[in-house]
Write a protein that holds these residues in place. Structure first.
Motif, PDB file in Angstrom:
ATOM      1  N   GLY A   1     -39.590  -5.900  -0.805  1.00 24.98           N
ATOM      2  CA  GLY A   1     -40.923  -6.063  -0.240  1.00 24.98           C
ATOM      3  C   GLY A   1     -41.994  -6.199  -1.324  1.00 24.98           C
ATOM      4  N   HIS A   2     -42.845  -7.227  -1.196  1.00 25.29           N
ATOM      5  CA  HIS A   2     -44.004  -7.402  -2.077  1.00 25.29           C
ATOM      6  C   HIS A   2     -45.166  -6.707  -1.388  1.00 25.29           C
ATOM      7  CE1 HIS A   2     -47.114 -10.399  -3.914  1.00 25.29           C
ATOM      8  NE2 HIS A   2     -47.130  -9.248  -4.546  1.00 25.29           N
ATOM      9  N   VAL A   3     -45.646  -5.640  -1.986  1.00 27.82           N
ATOM     10  CA  VAL A   3     -46.586  -4.761  -1.287  1.00 27.82           C
ATOM     11  C   VAL A   3     -47.849  -4.491  -2.105  1.00 27.82           C
ATOM     12  CG1 VAL A   3     -44.929  -3.535   0.172  1.00 27.82           C
ATOM     13  CG2 VAL A   3     -45.238  -2.794  -2.174  1.00 27.82           C
ATOM     14  N   ASP A   4     -48.870  -4.117  -1.372  1.00 25.35           N
ATOM     15  CA  ASP A   4     -50.126  -3.679  -1.980  1.00 25.35           C
ATOM     16  C   ASP A   4     -50.200  -2.171  -1.714  1.00 25.35           C
ATOM     17  OD1 ASP A   4     -52.634  -3.332  -2.916  1.00 25.35           O
ATOM     18  OD2 ASP A   4     -53.622  -4.706  -1.516  1.00 25.35           O
ATOM     19  N   LEU A   5     -50.126  -1.378  -2.775  1.00 25.84           N
ATOM     20  CA  LEU A   5     -50.012   0.069  -2.607  1.00 25.84           C
ATOM     21  C   LEU A   5     -51.246   0.804  -3.084  1.00 25.84           C
ATOM     22  CD1 LEU A   5     -46.415   0.666  -4.059  1.00 25.84           C
ATOM     23  CD2 LEU A   5     -47.047   0.520  -1.649  1.00 25.84           C
ATOM     24  N   GLN A   6     -51.527   1.903  -2.424  1.00 26.58           N
ATOM     25  CA  GLN A   6     -52.499   2.851  -2.954  1.00 26.58           C
ATOM     26  C   GLN A   6     -51.732   4.133  -3.251  1.00 26.58           C
ATOM     27  OE1 GLN A   6     -56.692   2.964  -1.691  1.00 26.58           O
ATOM     28  NE2 GLN A   6     -56.150   4.924  -0.809  1.00 26.58           N
ATOM     29  N   LEU A   7     -51.830   4.597  -4.483  1.00 29.07           N
ATOM     30  CA  LEU A   7     -51.020   5.759  -4.890  1.00 29.07           C
ATOM     31  C   LEU A   7     -51.864   6.827  -5.551  1.00 29.07           C
ATOM     32  CD1 LEU A   7     -49.223   2.975  -6.276  1.00 29.07           C
ATOM     33  CD2 LEU A   7     -47.536   4.663  -5.630  1.00 29.07           C
ATOM     34  N   TYR A   8     -51.375   8.056  -5.429  1.00 29.55           N
ATOM     35  CA  TYR A   8     -51.937   9.169  -6.188  1.00 29.55           C
ATOM     36  C   TYR A   8     -51.091   9.356  -7.432  1.00 29.55           C
ATOM     37  CZ  TYR A   8     -54.717  10.987  -2.280  1.00 29.55           C
ATOM     38  OH  TYR A   8     -55.635  11.153  -1.285  1.00 29.55           O
ATOM     39  N   GLU A   9     -51.712   9.615  -8.545  1.00 26.84           N
ATOM     40  CA  GLU A   9     -50.937   9.959  -9.737  1.00 26.84           C
ATOM     41  C   GLU A   9     -50.365  11.357  -9.523  1.00 26.84           C
ATOM     42  OE1 GLU A   9     -53.320   9.521 -13.218  1.00 26.84           O
ATOM     43  OE2 GLU A   9     -53.105   7.346 -13.224  1.00 26.84           O
ATOM     44  N   GLY A  10     -49.051  11.461  -9.590  1.00 24.43           N
ATOM     45  CA  GLY A  10     -48.419  12.751  -9.348  1.00 24.43           C
ATOM     46  C   GLY A  10     -47.971  13.408 -10.631  1.00 24.43           C
ATOM     47  N   ARG A  11     -47.251  14.507 -10.463  1.00 24.46           N
ATOM     48  CA  ARG A  11     -46.755  15.218 -11.641  1.00 24.46           C
ATOM     49  C   ARG A  11     -45.325  14.789 -11.937  1.00 24.46           C
ATOM     50  NH1 ARG A  11     -48.100  21.102  -9.580  1.00 24.46           N
ATOM     51  NH2 ARG A  11     -47.729  20.006  -7.670  1.00 24.46           N
ATOM     52  N   ARG A  12     -44.855  15.077 -13.116  1.00 23.61           N
ATOM     53  CA  ARG A  12     -43.493  14.799 -13.571  1.00 23.61           C
ATOM     54  C   ARG A  12     -43.111  13.332 -13.350  1.00 23.61           C
ATOM     55  NH1 ARG A  12     -42.151  20.248 -11.253  1.00 23.61           N
ATOM     56  NH2 ARG A  12     -41.749  19.156  -9.335  1.00 23.61           N
ATOM     57  N   GLY A  13     -44.070  12.417 -13.528  1.00 30.66           N
ATOM     58  CA  GLY A  13     -43.771  10.986 -13.451  1.00 30.66           C
ATOM     59  C   GLY A  13     -43.540  10.462 -12.049  1.00 30.66           C
ATOM     60  N   LEU A  14     -43.768  11.273 -11.029  1.00 33.45           N
ATOM     61  CA  LEU A  14     -43.582  10.824  -9.647  1.00 33.45           C
ATOM     62  C   LEU A  14     -44.926  10.749  -8.949  1.00 33.45           C
ATOM     63  CD1 LEU A  14     -40.521  12.580  -7.948  1.00 33.45           C
ATOM     64  CD2 LEU A  14     -40.876  10.144  -8.324  1.00 33.45           C
ATOM     65  N   ASP A  15     -45.369   9.531  -8.645  1.00 32.77           N
ATOM     66  CA  ASP A  15     -46.630   9.354  -7.940  1.00 32.77           C
ATOM     67  C   ASP A  15     -46.374   9.483  -6.430  1.00 32.77           C
ATOM     68  OD1 ASP A  15     -47.600   8.994 -10.418  1.00 32.77           O
ATOM     69  OD2 ASP A  15     -47.898   6.839 -10.282  1.00 32.77           O
ATOM     70  N   ILE A  16     -47.440   9.447  -5.650  1.00 33.62           N
ATOM     71  CA  ILE A  16     -47.291   9.604  -4.197  1.00 33.62           C
ATOM     72  C   ILE A  16     -47.943   8.415  -3.492  1.00 33.62           C
ATOM     73  CG2 ILE A  16     -47.880  11.044  -2.196  1.00 33.62           C
ATOM     74  CD1 ILE A  16     -47.979  13.399  -4.346  1.00 33.62           C
ATOM     75  N   VAL A  17     -47.177   7.767  -2.612  1.00 34.97           N
ATOM     76  CA  VAL A  17     -47.724   6.620  -1.876  1.00 34.97           C
ATOM     77  C   VAL A  17     -48.681   7.145  -0.814  1.00 34.97           C
ATOM     78  CG1 VAL A  17     -47.187   4.611  -0.440  1.00 34.97           C
ATOM     79  CG2 VAL A  17     -45.594   5.310  -2.228  1.00 34.97           C
ATOM     80  N   ASN A  18     -49.904   6.621  -0.848  1.00 38.07           N
ATOM     81  CA  ASN A  18     -50.930   7.037   0.100  1.00 38.07           C
ATOM     82  C   ASN A  18     -51.105   5.994   1.207  1.00 38.07           C
ATOM     83  OD1 ASN A  18     -54.352   6.863   0.262  1.00 38.07           O
ATOM     84  ND2 ASN A  18     -53.302   8.736   0.890  1.00 38.07           N
ATOM     85  N   GLN A  19     -51.102   4.718   0.804  1.00 40.03           N
ATOM     86  CA  GLN A  19     -51.197   3.631   1.785  1.00 40.03           C
ATOM     87  C   GLN A  19     -50.346   2.463   1.309  1.00 40.03           C
ATOM     88  OE1 GLN A  19     -55.167   2.298   2.871  1.00 40.03           O
ATOM     89  NE2 GLN A  19     -55.904   4.410   2.837  1.00 40.03           N
ATOM     90  N   ALA A  20     -49.860   1.667   2.244  1.00 37.49           N
ATOM     91  CA  ALA A  20     -49.056   0.499   1.873  1.00 37.49           C
ATOM     92  C   ALA A  20     -49.370  -0.651   2.813  1.00 37.49           C
ATOM     93  CB  ALA A  20     -47.583   0.846   1.952  1.00 37.49           C
ATOM     94  N   GLU A  21     -49.630  -1.805   2.230  1.00 38.66           N
ATOM     95  CA  GLU A  21     -49.817  -3.027   3.012  1.00 38.66           C
ATOM     96  C   GLU A  21     -48.769  -4.022   2.544  1.00 38.66           C
ATOM     97  OE1 GLU A  21     -51.882  -3.787   5.510  1.00 38.66           O
ATOM     98  OE2 GLU A  21     -52.648  -1.735   5.489  1.00 38.66           O
ATOM     99  N   LEU A  22     -48.219  -4.759   3.488  1.00 43.33           N
ATOM    100  CA  LEU A  22     -47.179  -5.712   3.147  1.00 43.33           C
ATOM    101  C   LEU A  22     -47.788  -7.071   2.840  1.00 43.33           C
ATOM    102  CD1 LEU A  22     -44.086  -5.625   3.063  1.00 43.33           C
ATOM    103  CD2 LEU A  22     -44.088  -6.269   5.449  1.00 43.33           C
ATOM    104  N   ILE A  23     -47.449  -7.637   1.683  1.00 44.36           N
ATOM    105  CA  ILE A  23     -47.920  -8.985   1.366  1.00 44.36           C
ATOM    106  C   ILE A  23     -46.842  -9.990   1.806  1.00 44.36           C
ATOM    107  CG2 ILE A  23     -48.660 -10.549  -0.483  1.00 44.36           C
ATOM    108  CD1 ILE A  23     -49.532  -7.967  -2.030  1.00 44.36           C
ATOM    109  N   THR A  24     -45.611  -9.797   1.330  1.00 40.92           N
ATOM    110  CA  THR A  24     -44.483 -10.624   1.787  1.00 40.92           C
ATOM    111  C   THR A  24     -43.260  -9.716   1.962  1.00 40.92           C
ATOM    112  OG1 THR A  24     -45.316 -12.259   0.216  1.00 40.92           O
ATOM    113  CG2 THR A  24     -43.286 -12.811   1.353  1.00 40.92           C
ATOM    114  N   PRO A  25     -42.657  -9.699   3.145  1.00 39.93           N
ATOM    115  CA  PRO A  25     -41.503  -8.795   3.330  1.00 39.93           C
ATOM    116  C   PRO A  25     -40.192  -9.355   2.779  1.00 39.93           C
ATOM    117  CG  PRO A  25     -42.089  -9.863   5.413  1.00 39.93           C
ATOM    118  CD  PRO A  25     -43.096 -10.324   4.400  1.00 39.93           C
ATOM    119  N   PHE A  26     -40.120 -10.676   2.567  1.00 39.22           N
ATOM    120  CA  PHE A  26     -38.867 -11.349   2.190  1.00 39.22           C
ATOM    121  C   PHE A  26     -37.762 -10.963   3.172  1.00 39.22           C
ATOM    122  CE2 PHE A  26     -41.087 -11.395  -1.995  1.00 39.22           C
ATOM    123  CZ  PHE A  26     -41.229 -12.769  -2.064  1.00 39.22           C
ATOM    124  N   ASP A  27     -38.119 -11.055   4.449  1.00 38.15           N
ATOM    125  CA  ASP A  27     -37.219 -10.704   5.538  1.00 38.15           C
ATOM    126  C   ASP A  27     -35.960 -11.563   5.545  1.00 38.15           C
ATOM    127  OD1 ASP A  27     -37.343  -8.651   7.273  1.00 38.15           O
ATOM    128  OD2 ASP A  27     -38.111  -9.810   8.971  1.00 38.15           O
TER     129      ASP A  27
END
Lengths: 241, 197
Positions: A55-81
């Motif tokens: 999936g080609h996506v537009d993401l909004q993320l929080y910077e997390g700890r230990r190198g793991l961020d957190i997905v806050n919002q996701a919009e799909l640009i192309t699913p490549f279904d």
């Protein structure tokens, strides 16, 4: 926690706990990002369907700890279904994302790698007659983007121009008779030409290229990239040819 | 670190999926406080699951006998076969009470990126069953994720040459969900698979 927005391609997902997933995403501006998508395995998830591999996506993320961020919002640009829905295309796409996942470094911007993967998936989504040729062309280009551009028109050892028939994985391309290690086996007829055609053609190969030479060229590209990645590509083995 | 059996229990529990060190410690101390009979019942159940549970010789569901309860049930429709990834999926479908046919458990899904191809699944066994049993319809009930879709696509291609009706379970909006929050892929599929009322 800082919030940021990035376009990316989902490379792979790993189950986490009961309902979460860890995503490896190749982003346009931050290289590879690892992020947790909470609750996406629940049927009622707001963005579960948007965060599948390819999936080609537009993401909004929080910077997390230990190198793991957190997905806050996701919009799909192309699913490549189309790629996901066909087993052969899915195997080719899986090899593409696997190689990109191995090459990309976390938080190290590599726009060329992102654009190449996007282009490769777009080509697969056109449902080509020979998806494995698209994959071979992608892997050859990927090697170049990663700095392992194979020398096909000159000796990789001394630089002497011409088509040389011995290919050396470690030295990075074709070798002339003087540079080739003793006992080296020359490539089968037409394989180097098929490699050059893969490099130059627009994601396809002329029907004039013999199927045997095409298959051998594909194997050579995969071996070459695997050698420089330090491990074989698991998905490549399963691509029907 | 604790000493003796309590530490052993914490370490063993900590090896279970989804159980972290804190949870392992909490469960271990709970076990320490329960009646001996309760602890014995849990220990017996764990040993029994290893000793008595095996895979059904026909459908590869978990079973206590040579064949599972569903395969032995003469009331089930032998003409319809539902193919699932795991026994847990089979149980989820059974809970719906919508399906009265039989099952075939593949034992996983195709995942090229993990090196899992059709050879690692019980596809050959499925083909053998189709040769032996009077199956008229196959229902592909794989999860609507990348692995499930690759598996369904592979099976659909493989089964195409056979004189069978092959269907795939529908995917779409969850009951109780809001349309406006549905993602494009799910909503698109719900629309494509709309039914006449």
């Amino acid at each position: 926690m800082a919030l940021y927005r990035e376009q990316g391609i989902v490379l792979r997902t790993t189950k986490l706990g009961e309902t979460d997933r860890i995503l490896n995403v190749l982003t346009q501006g931050r290289g590879k990002v690892r992020a947790v998508a909470k609750g996406v395995r629940k049927p009622g998830s707001r963005f579960g369907g948007r965060l599948e591999p390819f999936g080609h996506v537009d993401l909004q993320l929080y910077e997390g700890r230990r190198g793991l961020d957190i997905v806050n919002q996701a919009e799909l640009i192309t699913p490549f279904d189309a790629v996901r829905g066909d087993w052969v295309l899915s195997a080719c796409g899986s090899t593409m994302v696997e190689a990109a996942d191995l090459l990309a470094q976390e938080h190290e911007r590599t726009t060329s790698l992102f654009l190449l993967l996007l282009d490769g998936l777009r080509q697969l989504a056109t449902v080509p007659a020979q998806p494995s040729v698209v994959l071979d062309a992608y892997l050859l280009r990927l090697a170049s983007v990663a700095g392992y551009h194979p020398s096909l028109d000159a000796c990789a050892g001394c630089g002497r121009a011409g088509r040389h028939e011995v290919f050396h994985l470690e030295l990075g391309g074709a070798l002339c008779a003087a540079c080739a290690p003793v006992g080296s086996q020359p490539l089968a007829e037409g394989v180097l030409d098929a490699l050059a055609a893969l490099r130059e053609a627009d994601w396809g190969l002329d029907a004039a290229v013999a199927p045997a030479a095409r298959r051998l060229a594909g194997s050579l590209v995969a071996s070459y990239l695997s050698h420089h990645l330090g491990r074989p590509l698991a998905a490549w083995e399963l691509v029907p040819r | 670190m604790y000493e003796g059996p309590i530490q052993d229990v914490i370490e063993e529990l900590g090896r279970l999926p989804g159980v972290g060190p804190k949870s392992a410690q909490r469960i271990a101390f709970h076990l320490l406080n329960v009646e001996r009979a309760d602890a014995q019942r849990l220990a017996d159940a764990i040993v029994a699951v290893k000793d008595r549970v095996r895979f059904c010789a026909r459908c590869f569901n978990v079973a206590e006998a040579e064949e599972c309860r569903i395969c032995r049930d003469a009331r089930r429709d032998p003409r319809v076969l539902c193919v699932v990834e795991e026994p847990r999926d089979l149980m989820a479908i059974e809970k719906t009470s919508e399906f009265r046919g039989r099952y075939h458990v593949l034992g996983g899904a195709i995942s090229p990126i993990d090196g899992v191809g059709p050879e690692q699944l019980r596809v050959k066994e499925l083909m053998a069953r189709l040769g032996e049993e009077a199956v008229e319809e196959i229902v592909l009930a794989m999860s609507p994720n990348i692995e499930g879709e690759a598996t369904a696509s592979y099976l659909a291609r493989t089964l195409k040459a056979m004189d069978l009706r092959v269907s795939r379970i529908a995917s779409g909006l969850p009951v109780g969900g809001d349309l406006e929050y549905a993602d494009e892929v799910t909503l698109g599929r719900a629309f494509a698979g709309r039914t006449e009322v």
